[in-house]
Design a protein around this motif. Sequence first.
Motif, PDB file in Angstrom:
ATOM      1  N   GLY A 142       0.827  -1.197   0.056  1.00 31.03           N
ATOM      2  CA  GLY A 142      -0.166  -0.017  -0.015  1.00 31.03           C
ATOM      3  C   GLY A 142       0.764   0.977  -0.055  1.00 31.03           C
ATOM      4  O   GLY A 142       0.401   2.314  -0.301  1.00 31.03           O
ATOM      5  N   ALA A 143       2.158   1.043   0.395  1.00 29.07           N
ATOM      6  CA  ALA A 143       2.991   2.365   0.232  1.00 29.07           C
ATOM      7  C   ALA A 143       3.524   2.854  -1.131  1.00 29.07           C
ATOM      8  O   ALA A 143       3.355   1.677  -2.071  1.00 29.07           O
ATOM      9  N   SER A 144       4.042   3.774  -1.528  1.00 33.18           N
ATOM     10  CA  SER A 144       4.397   4.156  -2.637  1.00 33.18           C
ATOM     11  C   SER A 144       5.561   5.043  -2.222  1.00 33.18           C
ATOM     12  O   SER A 144       5.665   5.948  -1.223  1.00 33.18           O
ATOM     13  N   GLY A 145       6.316   5.604  -3.352  1.00 33.60           N
ATOM     14  CA  GLY A 145       7.124   6.611  -3.277  1.00 33.60           C
ATOM     15  C   GLY A 145       8.488   6.049  -3.323  1.00 33.60           C
ATOM     16  O   GLY A 145       8.869   5.177  -3.473  1.00 33.60           O
ATOM     17  N   PHE A 146       9.713   7.059  -2.944  1.00 39.92           N
ATOM     18  CA  PHE A 146      10.993   6.678  -2.984  1.00 39.92           C
ATOM     19  C   PHE A 146      11.669   5.731  -2.209  1.00 39.92           C
ATOM     20  O   PHE A 146      12.524   4.736  -2.542  1.00 39.92           O
ATOM     21  N   ARG A 147      10.989   5.347  -0.923  1.00 41.22           N
ATOM     22  CA  ARG A 147      11.427   4.049  -0.291  1.00 41.22           C
ATOM     23  C   ARG A 147      11.003   2.947  -1.084  1.00 41.22           C
ATOM     24  O   ARG A 147      11.775   1.893  -1.051  1.00 41.22           O
ATOM     25  N   THR A 149      10.615   2.544  -4.090  1.00 39.59           N
ATOM     26  CA  THR A 149      11.387   2.313  -5.340  1.00 39.59           C
ATOM     27  C   THR A 149      12.956   1.734  -5.165  1.00 39.59           C
ATOM     28  O   THR A 149      13.392   1.038  -5.842  1.00 39.59           O
ATOM     29  N   ALA A 150      13.383   2.339  -3.761  1.00 34.93           N
ATOM     30  CA  ALA A 150      14.708   1.762  -3.306  1.00 34.93           C
ATOM     31  C   ALA A 150      14.453   0.304  -3.051  1.00 34.93           C
ATOM     32  O   ALA A 150      15.423  -0.430  -3.481  1.00 34.93           O
ATOM     33  N   VAL A 151      13.435   0.062  -2.408  1.00 36.00           N
ATOM     34  CA  VAL A 151      13.355  -1.522  -2.152  1.00 36.00           C
ATOM     35  C   VAL A 151      13.243  -2.372  -3.447  1.00 36.00           C
ATOM     36  O   VAL A 151      14.004  -3.437  -3.555  1.00 36.00           O
ATOM     37  N   GLN A 152      12.573  -1.774  -4.409  1.00 32.32           N
ATOM     38  CA  GLN A 152      12.620  -2.495  -5.489  1.00 32.32           C
ATOM     39  C   GLN A 152      13.866  -2.722  -6.293  1.00 32.32           C
ATOM     40  O   GLN A 152      14.083  -3.719  -6.875  1.00 32.32           O
ATOM     41  N   HIS A 153      14.597  -1.807  -6.280  1.00 34.79           N
ATOM     42  CA  HIS A 153      15.912  -1.642  -7.043  1.00 34.79           C
ATOM     43  C   HIS A 153      16.588  -2.723  -6.088  1.00 34.79           C
ATOM     44  O   HIS A 153      17.551  -3.543  -6.879  1.00 34.79           O
ATOM     45  N   LEU A 154      16.685  -2.798  -5.025  1.00 28.48           N
ATOM     46  CA  LEU A 154      17.568  -3.674  -4.116  1.00 28.48           C
ATOM     47  C   LEU A 154      17.115  -4.980  -4.128  1.00 28.48           C
ATOM     48  O   LEU A 154      17.938  -6.107  -4.302  1.00 28.48           O
ATOM     49  N   LEU A 155      15.690  -5.380  -4.425  1.00 30.29           N
ATOM     50  CA  LEU A 155      15.264  -6.556  -4.685  1.00 30.29           C
ATOM     51  C   LEU A 155      15.943  -7.227  -6.020  1.00 30.29           C
ATOM     52  O   LEU A 155      16.045  -8.240  -6.029  1.00 30.29           O
ATOM     53  N   ARG A 156      15.762  -6.345  -6.997  1.00 32.75           N
ATOM     54  CA  ARG A 156      16.388  -6.557  -8.272  1.00 32.75           C
ATOM     55  C   ARG A 156      17.714  -6.913  -8.330  1.00 32.75           C
ATOM     56  O   ARG A 156      18.263  -7.799  -8.825  1.00 32.75           O
ATOM     57  N   GLN A 157      18.507  -6.019  -7.359  1.00 31.73           N
ATOM     58  CA  GLN A 157      20.223  -6.321  -7.227  1.00 31.73           C
ATOM     59  C   GLN A 157      20.252  -7.655  -6.519  1.00 31.73           C
ATOM     60  O   GLN A 157      21.379  -8.365  -6.778  1.00 31.73           O
ATOM     61  N   THR A 163       8.969  -5.009 -11.532  1.00 26.38           N
ATOM     62  CA  THR A 163       9.137  -3.685 -12.195  1.00 26.38           C
ATOM     63  C   THR A 163       9.207  -2.660 -11.244  1.00 26.38           C
ATOM     64  O   THR A 163       8.706  -2.559  -9.990  1.00 26.38           O
ATOM     65  N   VAL A 164       9.982  -1.617 -11.323  1.00 23.96           N
ATOM     66  CA  VAL A 164      10.493  -0.697 -10.417  1.00 23.96           C
ATOM     67  C   VAL A 164       9.187   0.640 -10.729  1.00 23.96           C
ATOM     68  O   VAL A 164       9.532   1.213 -11.764  1.00 23.96           O
ATOM     69  N   ASP A 165       8.304   0.551 -10.008  1.00 22.28           N
ATOM     70  CA  ASP A 165       7.373   1.524 -10.141  1.00 22.28           C
ATOM     71  C   ASP A 165       6.728   2.525  -8.989  1.00 22.28           C
ATOM     72  O   ASP A 165       6.207   3.204  -9.114  1.00 22.28           O
ATOM     73  N   GLY A 166       7.534   1.960  -7.929  1.00 17.29           N
ATOM     74  CA  GLY A 166       7.269   2.999  -6.878  1.00 17.29           C
ATOM     75  C   GLY A 166       6.085   2.587  -6.003  1.00 17.29           C
ATOM     76  O   GLY A 166       5.947   3.374  -5.123  1.00 17.29           O
ATOM     77  N   ALA A 167       5.505   1.478  -6.578  1.00 12.54           N
ATOM     78  CA  ALA A 167       4.002   1.276  -5.902  1.00 12.54           C
ATOM     79  C   ALA A 167       4.190  -0.294  -5.088  1.00 12.54           C
ATOM     80  O   ALA A 167       4.690  -1.178  -5.740  1.00 12.54           O
ATOM     81  N   PHE A 168       4.209  -0.299  -3.822  1.00  2.42           N
ATOM     82  CA  PHE A 168       4.231  -1.509  -3.058  1.00  2.42           C
ATOM     83  C   PHE A 168       3.058  -2.404  -3.198  1.00  2.42           C
ATOM     84  O   PHE A 168       2.225  -2.075  -2.374  1.00  2.42           O
ATOM     85  N   GLY A 169       2.850  -3.170  -4.287  1.00  2.58           N
ATOM     86  CA  GLY A 169       1.495  -3.981  -4.516  1.00  2.58           C
ATOM     87  C   GLY A 169       1.946  -5.459  -4.238  1.00  2.58           C
ATOM     88  O   GLY A 169       2.927  -5.604  -3.632  1.00  2.58           O
ATOM     89  N   PRO A 170       1.037  -6.175  -4.717  1.00  2.38           N
ATOM     90  CA  PRO A 170       1.154  -7.880  -4.468  1.00  2.38           C
ATOM     91  C   PRO A 170       2.511  -8.336  -5.093  1.00  2.38           C
ATOM     92  O   PRO A 170       2.970  -9.112  -4.293  1.00  2.38           O
ATOM     93  N   THR A 171       2.810  -7.673  -6.156  1.00  2.00           N
ATOM     94  CA  THR A 171       4.023  -8.329  -6.771  1.00  2.00           C
ATOM     95  C   THR A 171       5.309  -7.985  -5.854  1.00  2.00           C
ATOM     96  O   THR A 171       5.989  -9.021  -5.607  1.00  2.00           O
TER      97      THR A 171
END
Length: 265
Positions: A142-147, A149-157, A163-171
């Motif tokens: 449910g969160a969104s924003g820069f944090r 985005t950082a989590v998504q990039h780090l997960l990819r790392q 997908t890095v979209d800044g939205a903390f959804g089910p994926t």
Amino acid sequence: MHVVLGYVGRRFDREVEALVKGWCWGHSYRAISGSTSLSNHSSGTAIDLNAPRHPLGKAGTFTATQRSHIRSILDACDGVVRWGGDYSGRKDEMHFEINVRPGDARLAALAARLGGSGGSDGSGGGGTPAPATVTWTTVRRGASGFRVTAVQHLLRQRGQSLTVDGAFGPTTQSRVQSFQRSRGLTADGVVGPKTWSALVVSVRRGSTGQAVVATQKLLTLHGYRLTADGVLGAATASKVQAFQQSRTLSADGIVGVRTWAKLTA
């Protein structure tokens, strides 16, 4: 000194590889192998961890991921601890040593920060892990924003596909849970202190990849404008140092645990 080296050993056991009984050495009054000079083991200022697995003189005994975790441990020690894998000559990847002189204020300050006045029950006496020394902002579905985005990039790392979209959804939640399971954490899909601490990757000049992209985006957000090209070159290192100085961190240009925590605050 035992507080600091104990801290290194505990984090190594949790984050790099499990320590093997009989393979770890501490105080030993002896000369350096191949030399007549006394080893710093003689003064109790060094430890060797899983020595047979990382023999003296052999390089590359740790994986890239393990080396990243070692860097995180060293970063948390503020230059007080040196790793034998960084020696310019003969490598000694089993070896960790105190890198300051007796009486150096940095050693006392680090020991105090790690809980040097506490007991031996894991709540003090060096038992405090790095995450307890910093404040993380928890993010969840449910969160969104820069944090996010950082989590998504780090997960990819860390090898997760999303997908890095800044939205903390089910994926994103599912990928967080997958990462948590891989690290033996509670798979609740919430990025709290323990998950942040396991997720962040220590990066420095010369590093590349998704963690660097996240660093560059976060620095830009904080006013240190950069192109998010995923390469930690001179410009990014300079901006990291400027940010660290603004937050009273050690301005070493290395994005370790405490710098990540400030960037995502």
